[in-house]
Write an enzyme that holds these catalytic residues in place. Structure first.
Site, short mmCIF file in Angstrom:
data_model
loop_
_atom_site.label_atom_id
_atom_site.label_comp_id
_atom_site.label_asym_id
_atom_site.label_seq_id
_atom_site.Cartn_x
_atom_site.Cartn_y
_atom_site.Cartn_z
N PRO A 53 0.84 -1.20 0.00
CA PRO A 53 0.00 0.00 0.00
C PRO A 53 0.87 1.25 0.00
O PRO A 53 1.91 1.28 0.67
CB PRO A 53 -0.79 -0.12 1.32
CG PRO A 53 -0.74 -1.58 1.67
CD PRO A 53 0.58 -2.06 1.16
N ASP A 119 13.53 -11.26 8.70
CA ASP A 119 13.46 -11.35 10.17
C ASP A 119 12.89 -12.66 10.69
O ASP A 119 12.72 -12.81 11.90
CB ASP A 119 12.63 -10.19 10.77
CG ASP A 119 13.39 -8.89 10.73
OD1 ASP A 119 14.63 -8.96 10.76
OD2 ASP A 119 12.76 -7.83 10.68
#
Lengths: 284, 284
Positions: A53, A119
């Site tokens: 987005p 991560d």
């Protein structure tokens, strides 16, 4: 080649140079980590699809999207489902939503698409590492997920150990190998072995700077006076000159002069003068 | 992190650390090149299947098969067809028969299994490169297929630039990061970013040798006096001592003394003596 076998291998990764030219890579996310992924993938000449987005796109990711319109297709939306993986050869997630990352990784596993989730090392088919690049030379430093920050320190050490001419030397050797394939065609097999043997011999004999200085004329002579006669002439024999050899050799010479000769000489003169000062009054 | 974007990326590979622990890797061929593949894959703790008629197995491949019976399944036969790829996560061919290699690569593409065909770069999903290893530290040097022999020279340079203590430092940092996850759990997201920020700060402050010398007591103090108080104490503040600091710092000191002080001093004395020799006869 015939080095002994190590009975205690294990605990590491397979470090490889993955080929992605004209393949399709999906990057889910557009933040700072995503921008690093975009950079790594642009190196490979792959086509990139970014899903993120608008408000999550970092300035750096935006710059890449603007600079590489032919390579990057950007869509202002979230990841919608398994159809996003159609025709994808690799997927990289770089989003804060770990559950969403896990879902995407599971879909990739089913579709057999290699995937890295930023991560979340447990979910990754592969890790990234610190990289050094100089044209065709690429070096990767991996700590196997244990100390990614230390990679940066090791990267600095490695950069310090290189002259910056290695990329140029590799480029020239690449050209020489292409020329070799004209003189001795054939993929793999006996031809490949013969070429490899000659190249190995040459690489054991010439140094990096000599390869970097090799020009088209020398390459041709190397084929005619070397390959064709099954020998490996020296750089000098082919008319090679190292224009910088005097300067590079001068520098340490001057340095050693200044410390090993100039300073002691001055001290010697100082000794003479001091001794004279003491002896002069006595003579008066 | 916010480095500017490069408008001229391209022409390279994606260097990655592929994870193969407990995965299945098929190696077709058993010669000298195959033995190098076996070695690379053993590093990753994968299961290996080797297909090669007895008479094609090199002594080095044989040694690996004998030393790692739990990891390697050896079959005295040729590759038979698509069923060989069942459950395979990676395939490496190292045979002289290029046509056969091409067939195997095509089957792998259909089955979406990553594949490398020795000596046929055009067919490869990925390339190998020269490697340096020190425990958790792995370094790969790729010339993108242009000068594989030069990788060996660059490898030597890189090895020369390392102290041999980097692997130990990385291991310790890995332990520290695990401890950090006990104090601050949570995968990725804000917790991950907080941990990463603190680790980055620490790595910018401590040097490689200090990490290598870090013990359990220091690690605990680092958590309590550092992480818990949102600061990064120095190695010395935590009671760290560099047993070799005197020797490492003495060496350059002695060297500089010898050139910058000892030699000029001797020259000065020599000057005194020479001047005295000249003045003495005159006084008589």
């Amino acid at each position: 080649m015939n080095s002994p076998v190590d009975p205690n291998l294990g605990g590491g990764s397979l470090l490889i140079a993955w080929q992605l030219k004209d393949k399709n890579v999906l990057i889910v996310g557009g933040g700072e980590v995503a921008s690093q992924r975009v950079e790594s993938i642009l190196v490979t000449d792959a086509n990139i699809v970014i899903l993120c987005p608008e408000n999550g796109v970092s300035p750096r990711t935006r710059r890449f999207i603007e600079l590489y319109p032919d390579r990057i297709s950007y869509y202002d939306r979230l990841f919608t489902g398994p159809d996003e993986l159609n025709n994808m050869d690799m997927v990289l997630t770089a989003i804060d939503d770990n559950d969403r990352s896990r879902e995407i990784v599971e879909l990739c596993r089913k579709a057999r698409v290699p995937v890295n989730a930023a991560d979340i090392p447990d979910l990754c088919d592969f890790y990234f590492g610190a990289q050094v690049r100089d044209g065709p030379l690429q070096i990767m430093i991996s700590t196997n997920g244990q100390g990614p920050r230390l990679s940066a320190l090791i990267k600095q050490k490695i950069q310090g150990s290189l002259t910056g001419r290695e990329g140029e030397a590799i480029r020239k050797v690449g050209e020489l190998r292409q020329l070799l394939r004209v003189y001795e065609p054939g993929v793999g097999g006996p031809s490949g072995r013969k070429r490899m043997k000659w190249m190995t011999q040459l690489c054991n004999q010439w140094d990096m700077e000599e390869f970097a200085l090799m020009d088209d004329v020398m390459m041709k002579r190397l084929m005619e006076e070397g390959w064709a006669k099954e020998r490996t002439p020296s750089f000098e024999e082919l008319g090679g000159k190292r224009p910088d050899s005097r300067t590079t050799k001068m520098t340490p010479l001057i340095t050693s002069w200044s410390t090993s000769l100039v300073l002691p000489s001055l001290s010697f003169i100082a000794g003479l003068l001091v001794a004279s000062l003491f002896s002069l009054p006595r003579r008066r």
